[in-house]
Write a protein that holds these residues in place. Structure first.
Motif, short mmCIF file in Angstrom:
data_model
loop_
_atom_site.label_atom_id
_atom_site.label_comp_id
_atom_site.label_asym_id
_atom_site.label_seq_id
_atom_site.Cartn_x
_atom_site.Cartn_y
_atom_site.Cartn_z
N LEU A 32 40.83 57.33 -27.97
CA LEU A 32 39.51 56.86 -28.38
C LEU A 32 38.42 57.71 -27.72
O LEU A 32 37.38 57.97 -28.33
N GLY A 33 38.66 58.19 -26.51
CA GLY A 33 37.71 59.07 -25.85
C GLY A 33 37.54 60.38 -26.59
O GLY A 33 36.41 60.87 -26.77
N TYR A 34 38.66 60.97 -27.02
CA TYR A 34 38.58 62.22 -27.79
C TYR A 34 37.85 62.00 -29.13
O TYR A 34 37.05 62.83 -29.55
N LEU A 35 38.14 60.88 -29.81
CA LEU A 35 37.46 60.58 -31.07
C LEU A 35 35.95 60.46 -30.86
O LEU A 35 35.15 60.99 -31.63
N ALA A 36 35.56 59.73 -29.79
CA ALA A 36 34.14 59.56 -29.51
C ALA A 36 33.49 60.89 -29.16
O ALA A 36 32.35 61.18 -29.59
N ALA A 37 34.20 61.73 -28.41
CA ALA A 37 33.66 63.05 -28.06
C ALA A 37 33.43 63.87 -29.32
O ALA A 37 32.41 64.58 -29.44
N GLY A 38 34.35 63.80 -30.27
CA GLY A 38 34.19 64.53 -31.53
C GLY A 38 33.00 64.05 -32.32
O GLY A 38 32.25 64.86 -32.90
N VAL A 39 32.78 62.72 -32.34
CA VAL A 39 31.62 62.17 -33.06
C VAL A 39 30.32 62.68 -32.44
O VAL A 39 29.38 63.06 -33.14
N VAL A 40 30.28 62.72 -31.09
CA VAL A 40 29.05 63.12 -30.39
C VAL A 40 28.68 64.56 -30.70
O VAL A 40 27.51 64.88 -30.96
N ILE A 41 29.66 65.47 -30.68
CA ILE A 41 29.33 66.89 -30.88
C ILE A 41 29.39 67.31 -32.34
O ILE A 41 29.06 68.44 -32.68
N GLY A 42 29.81 66.40 -33.24
CA GLY A 42 29.99 66.73 -34.65
C GLY A 42 28.70 66.84 -35.43
O GLY A 42 27.61 66.52 -34.93
N PRO A 43 28.80 67.25 -36.70
CA PRO A 43 27.61 67.47 -37.53
C PRO A 43 26.82 66.20 -37.83
O PRO A 43 25.64 66.28 -38.15
N SER A 44 27.46 65.02 -37.72
CA SER A 44 26.75 63.77 -38.03
C SER A 44 25.89 63.30 -36.87
O SER A 44 25.07 62.40 -37.05
N THR A 45 26.06 63.87 -35.65
CA THR A 45 25.30 63.40 -34.49
C THR A 45 24.50 64.56 -33.90
O THR A 45 23.44 64.89 -34.39
N LEU A 46 25.02 65.21 -32.85
CA LEU A 46 24.27 66.29 -32.20
C LEU A 46 24.43 67.63 -32.92
O LEU A 46 23.65 68.56 -32.68
N ALA A 47 25.43 67.76 -33.75
CA ALA A 47 25.68 69.00 -34.52
C ALA A 47 25.80 70.22 -33.62
O ALA A 47 25.31 71.31 -33.94
N LEU A 48 26.48 70.05 -32.50
CA LEU A 48 26.69 71.18 -31.60
C LEU A 48 27.72 72.16 -32.15
O LEU A 48 27.67 73.36 -31.86
N VAL A 49 28.67 71.63 -32.94
CA VAL A 49 29.66 72.47 -33.62
C VAL A 49 29.55 72.15 -35.10
O VAL A 49 29.77 71.00 -35.51
N ALA A 50 29.26 73.14 -35.89
CA ALA A 50 28.92 72.89 -37.30
C ALA A 50 30.15 72.75 -38.20
O ALA A 50 30.26 71.80 -38.97
N ASP A 51 31.09 73.68 -38.11
CA ASP A 51 32.20 73.74 -39.07
C ASP A 51 33.35 72.82 -38.63
O ASP A 51 34.35 73.27 -38.06
N ALA A 52 33.20 71.53 -38.89
CA ALA A 52 34.21 70.56 -38.46
C ALA A 52 35.52 70.73 -39.23
O ALA A 52 36.60 70.54 -38.67
N GLU A 53 35.42 71.10 -40.50
CA GLU A 53 36.64 71.25 -41.31
C GLU A 53 37.52 72.37 -40.79
O GLU A 53 38.75 72.24 -40.74
N ALA A 54 36.90 73.49 -40.39
CA ALA A 54 37.68 74.61 -39.85
C ALA A 54 38.37 74.22 -38.55
O ALA A 54 39.53 74.57 -38.30
N VAL A 55 37.66 73.45 -37.71
CA VAL A 55 38.25 72.99 -36.46
C VAL A 55 39.43 72.06 -36.75
O VAL A 55 40.48 72.14 -36.11
N LEU A 56 39.27 71.18 -37.74
CA LEU A 56 40.35 70.24 -38.09
C LEU A 56 41.57 71.00 -38.59
O LEU A 56 42.71 70.66 -38.24
N GLN A 57 41.34 72.03 -39.40
CA GLN A 57 42.47 72.82 -39.91
C GLN A 57 43.23 73.49 -38.76
O GLN A 57 44.45 73.47 -38.70
N PHE A 58 42.48 74.08 -37.83
CA PHE A 58 43.13 74.75 -36.70
C PHE A 58 43.85 73.75 -35.79
O PHE A 58 44.94 74.02 -35.29
N SER A 59 43.22 72.60 -35.58
CA SER A 59 43.79 71.62 -34.63
C SER A 59 45.07 70.97 -35.15
O SER A 59 45.76 70.28 -34.39
N GLN A 60 45.39 71.17 -36.45
CA GLN A 60 46.66 70.66 -36.95
C GLN A 60 47.84 71.25 -36.18
O GLN A 60 48.93 70.69 -36.17
#
Length: 605
Positions: A32-60
């Motif tokens: 849950l901590g990792y999920l919350a961290a992703g929400v915080v830095i993701g495009p829907s909140t602080l947008a610190l990392v823009a390309d979430a889809e590319a990160v998701l593909q790599f993290s597979q």
């Protein structure tokens, strides 16, 4: 480019380091901590990392490494044993869950084909999330842990053909292309599957033997990465799951003598990439939809969790699983999974579902994944305790009036060995054990064991403690052991107490309580094995035994000196160092020992 990559890495690491420990301290778990961290830095909140889809593909790749490690722990013989759970229970659970969710989707207005795809996609669970939760609580080898793994494995296998069928479900796709592309894809997949198994069986072990012969840790670790990524890529190119390829490679190496080395080398990559995967899931969640359609999003999430938990419970009961394990599985498998993202995206590409609906369902899956750690914590501290209380309501056994001379408190591995010896000598004894399951198991083997808490005065009297001569405290838990000792010392001072000490600290506690007959449970076996190892080095048996006989009284004296400074950590450490130096001097002063050790070739020492 390099600066952007390093900056993104810094952002991920900072978010994980700052947020995950807070969730762990609150008892909510790492996931849950990792999920919350992703929400915080993701495009829907602080947008610190823009390309979430590319990160998701790599993290597979994190899931790939996870499945490889799981495969390493599953020998083919064990897989054969699990086949009923995987294919029997797994197919039942998928059928029940898909049916309920598809009917709900159809009722909400989707076409039959679209409802079936949505029902199956939402019915899949998150393999890394569930296994991470079970691993954190060390429950992977429990009955519900093994069943959860079997169900997740079947779901991953079932998702593969569905992914191939989705394009065919689109309007007129099958009529336009015919069945030949489908048959061609199936043949390629089967060929790749068989090629990986056959090739891996004959190539993997020689490959690792060659890597180990180099005596280079870097080469060996590189070989591990080559095998994992190569197997995953082969399956991906064949249209199958990368995770499936890694899992098969792990199973093929499960019987290898290099298994533990491989697992140690792969563990750091697995942990880092799994954390990245969960952060990527949090990043891809379109949080803005919660503000736009709060009732729809929360209603769908709640409905998904409740329907999946209900379907899991129904499947578990039909399969013959008890209520306790059924509830465990219902909570653990109540979320959507990462394969749902893949299947829903494929359905959108095939124009079977519109993109707005897919975005909504992906958010629902992400939120359902976020609820699982919370629900599991509530379940562990709530529902499970109710079951535990129900079990402890069982009345303690009635003990016989003819009290024997010996009472054994605790009948695990330690107490059973003593019981067998006494039984062989035809010396009667009474056993008290607080673990009801252990009592039932031991009774099946013909032992007289009674369910009861040996720290209770009334039960000790019923067992004949006021007439017995000896009480053996064979309980493994130091706290329970000291509770029993305290009660017996006060109420039955005539009893001779013999106690099992789990470690040096426990031994000190028992000595402070006035117990003189103490056996540290690992000491005899450790000394015996040390003696055998010395013999293996070429030292004669008599001399090896003399070495152990010299060590034992020295260790007892050291234990007594450490007791004098009990509670003072600084002096304890000083005493330990002094004892080590004294032992070295003692061995050097003994000419027989010193001579024999010098005779051992240096390459063996």
């Amino acid at each position: 480019m390099a600066i952007d990559l390093l900056l993104n890495a810094l952002i991920f690491l900072a978010a994980a380091v700052l947020i995950v420990p807070i969730f762990k301290r609150l008892g909510l778990g790492e996931v849950l901590g990792y999920l919350a961290a992703g929400v915080v830095i993701g495009p829907s909140t602080l947008a610190l990392v823009a390309d979430a889809e590319a990160v998701l593909q790599f993290s597979q790749v994190g899931i790939v490494f996870l499945l490889f490690v799981i495969g390493l722990e599953l020998k083919p013989s064990r897989l054969r044993v699990m086949r009923k759970a995987v294919f029997g229970f797994g197919s039942l659970q998928v059928a029940v869950t898909t049916t309920l969710l598809s009917l709900a989707a159809w009722w909400l207005g989707l076409s039959p084909a679209a409802a079936l795809v949505v029902g199956f996609s939402l019915g899949l669970c998150s393999t890394p999330l569930v296994l991470q939760l079970l691993g954190e609580r060390k429950e992977l080898q429990t009955r519900h842990g093994r069943n959860a793994f079997a169900l997740l494995l079947f779901q991953d296998l079932a998702a593969i053909p569905v992914l191939a069928i989705i394009p065919m479900l689109a309007a007129d796709a099958l009529l336009a292309d015919g069945v030949m592309p489908l048959l061609e894809g199936v043949l390629i997949a089967v060929g790749a599957f068989l090629g990986l198994i056959i090739g891996g069986r004959y190539l993997l072990r020689p490959l690792f033997h060659y890597a180990a012969a180099t005596r280079s840790r870097e080469v060996f670790a590189g070989t591990v990465l080559l095998v994992v990524i190569g197997a995953a890529l082969l399956m991906e190119l064949a249209g199958l799951s990368m995770a499936l390829g890694a899992f098969i490679a792990g199973v093929l190496l499960a019987d290898s003598k290099y298994r533990h080395n491989i697992e140690a080398d792969i563990e750091p990559f697995r942990g880092l990439l799994l954390g990245l995967f969960f952060m990527a899931v949090g990043m891809t969640a379109d949080i803005r939809l919660i503000a736009e359609k709060p009732l729809v999003v929360l209603g769908l999430t709640l409905g998904l969790v409740l329907l999946k938990a209900l379907a899991m419970l129904v499947a578990a009961r039909v399969h013959g699983t008890g209520w306790k394990d059924g509830l465990n599985l219902g909570v653990l498998l109540s979320q959507g999974g990462e394969f749902g993202f893949v299947l829903l995206s494929a359905a959108a590409t095939a124009a079977l579902l519109n993109q707005s609906l897919v975005s909504l369902l992906i958010l629902v899956i992400s939120l359902s994944m976020a609820t699982t750690p919370l629900l599991f914590q509530l379940h562990v501290h709530g529902i499970r305790r109710l079951f535990a209380r129900r079990r402890t309501k069982r009345a303690y056994d009635t003990l016989p009036d003819d009290a024997p001379q010996i009472i054994i408190a605790g009948f695990g591995r330690f107490g059973q060995i003593m019981g067998r010896a006494l039984q062989g000598l035809k010396i009667p004894y009474t056993v008290l054990d607080i673990n009801a399951d252990q009592v039932e198991v031991v009774r099946r083997y013909g032992n007289q064991v009674y369910f009861g808490d040996a720290s209770r005065i009334d039960l000790l009297k019923a067992a004949g403690a006021d007439r017995a001569r000896v009480l053996v405290v064979a309980v493994g838990d130091p706290e329970a052991s000291m509770r029993i000792v305290g009660q017996v010392r006060r109420q039955f001072p005539h009893l001779q107490l013999y106690a099992r000490a789990r470690n040096r600290h426990h031994a000190h506690l028992l000595m402070r309580a006035g117990i003189t007959h103490i056996v540290r449970e690992l000491l005899p076996a450790s000394l015996e094995l040390t003696r055998d190892a010395l013999i293996g080095l070429g030292i004669p048996r008599e001399q090896a035994q003399h070495t152990i006989d010299t060590f034992r009284p020295h260790d007892e004296q050291a234990l007594l000196r450490q007791l004098e400074v009990f509670g003072n950590e600084k002096q304890q450490i000083q005493t330990i160092h002094e004892a080590a130096r004294e032992l070295e001097a003692l061995y050097e002063a003994d000419e027989d020992i010193a001579t024999r050790v010098e005779e051992i070739p240096r390459w063996q020492r």
